[in-house]
Design a protein around this motif. Sequence first.
Motif, PDB file in Angstrom:
ATOM      1  N   GLY A  25       0.815  -1.211   0.000  1.00 12.29           N
ATOM      2  CA  GLY A  25       0.000   0.000   0.000  1.00 12.29           C
ATOM      3  C   GLY A  25       0.844   1.254   0.000  1.00 12.29           C
ATOM      4  O   GLY A  25       1.758   1.400  -0.798  1.00 12.29           O
ATOM      5  N   GLN A  26       0.552   2.144   0.940  1.00 17.84           N
ATOM      6  CA  GLN A  26       1.298   3.403   1.040  1.00 17.84           C
ATOM      7  C   GLN A  26       2.618   3.242   1.788  1.00 17.84           C
ATOM      8  O   GLN A  26       3.405   4.184   1.871  1.00 17.84           O
ATOM      9  CB  GLN A  26       0.435   4.479   1.710  1.00 17.84           C
ATOM     10  CG  GLN A  26       0.122   4.251   3.177  1.00 17.84           C
ATOM     11  CD  GLN A  26      -1.094   3.363   3.406  1.00 17.84           C
ATOM     12  OE1 GLN A  26      -1.438   2.521   2.591  1.00 17.84           O
ATOM     13  NE2 GLN A  26      -1.765   3.574   4.528  1.00 17.84           N
ATOM     14  N   TYR A  27       2.875   2.040   2.330  1.00 18.77           N
ATOM     15  CA  TYR A  27       4.104   1.795   3.088  1.00 18.77           C
ATOM     16  C   TYR A  27       5.169   1.204   2.153  1.00 18.77           C
ATOM     17  O   TYR A  27       5.515   0.030   2.238  1.00 18.77           O
ATOM     18  CB  TYR A  27       3.827   0.837   4.247  1.00 18.77           C
ATOM     19  CG  TYR A  27       2.705   1.272   5.137  1.00 18.77           C
ATOM     20  CD1 TYR A  27       2.890   2.255   6.113  1.00 18.77           C
ATOM     21  CD2 TYR A  27       1.435   0.709   5.010  1.00 18.77           C
ATOM     22  CE1 TYR A  27       1.843   2.655   6.936  1.00 18.77           C
ATOM     23  CE2 TYR A  27       0.378   1.112   5.824  1.00 18.77           C
ATOM     24  CZ  TYR A  27       0.592   2.084   6.778  1.00 18.77           C
ATOM     25  OH  TYR A  27      -0.455   2.471   7.588  1.00 18.77           O
ATOM     26  N   GLN A  28       5.738   2.004   1.277  1.00 20.76           N
ATOM     27  CA  GLN A  28       6.617   1.505   0.233  1.00 20.76           C
ATOM     28  C   GLN A  28       8.096   1.505   0.614  1.00 20.76           C
ATOM     29  O   GLN A  28       8.874   0.729   0.072  1.00 20.76           O
ATOM     30  CB  GLN A  28       6.421   2.316  -1.046  1.00 20.76           C
ATOM     31  CG  GLN A  28       5.076   2.076  -1.728  1.00 20.76           C
ATOM     32  CD  GLN A  28       4.952   0.673  -2.278  1.00 20.76           C
ATOM     33  OE1 GLN A  28       5.801   0.205  -3.017  1.00 20.76           O
ATOM     34  NE2 GLN A  28       3.881  -0.018  -1.905  1.00 20.76           N
ATOM     35  N   THR A  29       8.493   2.333   1.569  1.00 20.07           N
ATOM     36  CA  THR A  29       9.911   2.398   1.926  1.00 20.07           C
ATOM     37  C   THR A  29      10.203   1.500   3.125  1.00 20.07           C
ATOM     38  O   THR A  29       9.309   1.132   3.895  1.00 20.07           O
ATOM     39  CB  THR A  29      10.325   3.828   2.287  1.00 20.07           C
ATOM     40  OG1 THR A  29       9.685   4.216   3.519  1.00 20.07           O
ATOM     41  CG2 THR A  29       9.928   4.813   1.180  1.00 20.07           C
ATOM     42  N   ALA A  30      11.477   1.151   3.278  1.00 15.73           N
ATOM     43  CA  ALA A  30      11.904   0.310   4.394  1.00 15.73           C
ATOM     44  C   ALA A  30      11.602   0.984   5.732  1.00 15.73           C
ATOM     45  O   ALA A  30      11.192   0.328   6.704  1.00 15.73           O
ATOM     46  CB  ALA A  30      13.393   0.002   4.280  1.00 15.73           C
ATOM     47  N   ALA A  31      11.775   2.304   5.797  1.00 15.36           N
ATOM     48  CA  ALA A  31      11.517   3.046   7.039  1.00 15.36           C
ATOM     49  C   ALA A  31      10.042   2.994   7.399  1.00 15.36           C
ATOM     50  O   ALA A  31       9.681   2.813   8.575  1.00 15.36           O
ATOM     51  CB  ALA A  31      11.964   4.501   6.870  1.00 15.36           C
ATOM     52  N   GLU A  32       9.176   3.136   6.397  1.00 15.49           N
ATOM     53  CA  GLU A  32       7.731   3.088   6.648  1.00 15.49           C
ATOM     54  C   GLU A  32       7.304   1.699   7.096  1.00 15.49           C
ATOM     55  O   GLU A  32       6.453   1.554   7.972  1.00 15.49           O
ATOM     56  CB  GLU A  32       6.978   3.490   5.374  1.00 15.49           C
ATOM     57  CG  GLU A  32       7.115   4.967   5.028  1.00 15.49           C
ATOM     58  CD  GLU A  32       6.591   5.297   3.645  1.00 15.49           C
ATOM     59  OE1 GLU A  32       6.200   6.454   3.426  1.00 15.49           O
ATOM     60  OE2 GLU A  32       6.583   4.407   2.768  1.00 15.49           O
ATOM     61  N   GLN A  33       7.898   0.677   6.539  1.00 19.34           N
ATOM     62  CA  GLN A  33       7.552  -0.695   6.904  1.00 19.34           C
ATOM     63  C   GLN A  33       8.056  -1.033   8.303  1.00 19.34           C
ATOM     64  O   GLN A  33       7.382  -1.734   9.061  1.00 19.34           O
ATOM     65  CB  GLN A  33       8.120  -1.658   5.862  1.00 19.34           C
ATOM     66  CG  GLN A  33       7.427  -1.538   4.513  1.00 19.34           C
ATOM     67  CD  GLN A  33       8.154  -2.236   3.389  1.00 19.34           C
ATOM     68  OE1 GLN A  33       8.993  -3.129   3.631  1.00 19.34           O
ATOM     69  NE2 GLN A  33       7.868  -1.866   2.150  1.00 19.34           N
ATOM     70  N   THR A  34       9.226  -0.527   8.662  1.00 17.52           N
ATOM     71  CA  THR A  34       9.748  -0.738  10.020  1.00 17.52           C
ATOM     72  C   THR A  34       8.852  -0.080  11.057  1.00 17.52           C
ATOM     73  O   THR A  34       8.548  -0.667  12.113  1.00 17.52           O
ATOM     74  CB  THR A  34      11.177  -0.158  10.133  1.00 17.52           C
ATOM     75  OG1 THR A  34      12.035  -0.845   9.226  1.00 17.52           O
ATOM     76  CG2 THR A  34      11.708  -0.311  11.556  1.00 17.52           C
ATOM     77  N   LYS A  35       8.408   1.120  10.748  1.00 16.95           N
ATOM     78  CA  LYS A  35       7.508   1.836  11.656  1.00 16.95           C
ATOM     79  C   LYS A  35       6.191   1.096  11.796  1.00 16.95           C
ATOM     80  O   LYS A  35       5.621   1.010  12.892  1.00 16.95           O
ATOM     81  CB  LYS A  35       7.268   3.251  11.131  1.00 16.95           C
ATOM     82  CG  LYS A  35       6.451   4.127  12.065  1.00 16.95           C
ATOM     83  CD  LYS A  35       6.335   5.544  11.505  1.00 16.95           C
ATOM     84  CE  LYS A  35       5.512   6.420  12.452  1.00 16.95           C
ATOM     85  NZ  LYS A  35       5.371   7.811  11.914  1.00 16.95           N
ATOM     86  N   LEU A  36       5.693   0.531  10.693  1.00 13.26           N
ATOM     87  CA  LEU A  36       4.440  -0.219  10.721  1.00 13.26           C
ATOM     88  C   LEU A  36       4.566  -1.453  11.603  1.00 13.26           C
ATOM     89  O   LEU A  36       3.661  -1.773  12.377  1.00 13.26           O
ATOM     90  CB  LEU A  36       4.044  -0.623   9.296  1.00 13.26           C
ATOM     91  CG  LEU A  36       2.744  -1.402   9.147  1.00 13.26           C
ATOM     92  CD1 LEU A  36       1.550  -0.552   9.586  1.00 13.26           C
ATOM     93  CD2 LEU A  36       2.559  -1.861   7.708  1.00 13.26           C
ATOM     94  N   LYS A  37       5.698  -2.136  11.531  1.00 15.92           N
ATOM     95  CA  LYS A  37       5.922  -3.315  12.358  1.00 15.92           C
ATOM     96  C   LYS A  37       5.843  -2.981  13.841  1.00 15.92           C
ATOM     97  O   LYS A  37       5.352  -3.769  14.654  1.00 15.92           O
ATOM     98  CB  LYS A  37       7.295  -3.928  12.045  1.00 15.92           C
ATOM     99  CG  LYS A  37       7.376  -4.601  10.688  1.00 15.92           C
ATOM    100  CD  LYS A  37       8.769  -5.162  10.455  1.00 15.92           C
ATOM    101  CE  LYS A  37       8.874  -5.814   9.089  1.00 15.92           C
ATOM    102  NZ  LYS A  37      10.218  -6.384   8.833  1.00 15.92           N
ATOM    103  N   GLN A  38       6.318  -1.801  14.179  1.00 12.07           N
ATOM    104  CA  GLN A  38       6.292  -1.380  15.580  1.00 12.07           C
ATOM    105  C   GLN A  38       4.888  -1.020  16.033  1.00 12.07           C
ATOM    106  O   GLN A  38       4.541  -1.151  17.200  1.00 12.07           O
ATOM    107  CB  GLN A  38       7.227  -0.178  15.760  1.00 12.07           C
ATOM    108  CG  GLN A  38       8.688  -0.483  15.474  1.00 12.07           C
ATOM    109  CD  GLN A  38       9.559   0.756  15.426  1.00 12.07           C
ATOM    110  OE1 GLN A  38       9.046   1.885  15.384  1.00 12.07           O
ATOM    111  NE2 GLN A  38      10.875   0.576  15.423  1.00 12.07           N
TER     112      GLN A  38
END
Length: 302
Positions: A225-238
Amino acid sequence: MRRLIKWLAVVVVLAIIGGGGYWYLHQQQTATTEKDKTPTTKQVKLVAIGDSLTQGIGYANDHKGYLPDLKNDLQKAYYVKLSSKNYGIGGLRSDQIDKRVRNNAKERASLKKADVITLTVGGNDLLQSLEKSIFVSSNKQLKSKLSPVKKTYQKKVERLIKDVRAVNPNATIYMFGIYNPVYVYFTNATMITNAVNQWNVVNKAVAKESDNVHFISISKQLTYGQYQTAAEQTKLKQQVSKSNSKYVSASSVESLLQNQTSKEKNHYLSSEDHFHPNRKGYRYMAKTLASVMGKYESWQSK
């Protein structure tokens, strides 16, 4: 002197008339030439077969999916007039799609006349396999259980393409890949994404080994979705408390989807079922498909 002036006047008038005639003829010739340069609009017949992603389930209950946007995109970019038939049915596996190709007279008649055929396949095959206890507790178990199922799936897709070709040997076929619809809720459940990736490997391989068949990848955008970067995905995991394990049960996924009452976190998926694309998701599918078509079709660009 007067006679000379008179003759000069006549010559001038004739010159004006002659010049005007020449200008008129030149303009007519130019207009005709320009008209001849305009390409003739080509009539293109598209037949869409497959599962719910073809049917269009996911938004507004209109079940049109990506086809209306695809038609608009192509007609804006090329001298084509697209007509389409949609034979998508939600829930169909690859073998069930194939059965319709072999036995449904109406669908076969449309396929026979098609210039372009689009196909969505694989999601329900994988879902059924995962529901049959493929949710495991290690990568080794996952690989062990996926391997034979993956081989069976590949044979089914190869048979499907073969049967479509038996009906229509010449149409270009565009086959979509699949995506992970629950990534934003089970971000750490890499087993689901790995399984999706394996099914996409199959679709891509079958397309590559088949004549005039092209693979359409949609996984990256619709999964993340809108979580395309590694930083955004790491934040989502948290942020996602239910994504702490790599391995989740089928019941956990089913429960989340059935009991989810909030707005869908993935901006490309439907808030109605948290599974299928929404308007934006289908728009992305259409745009991606149109882009790939532009590489392989001989349509005249506008």
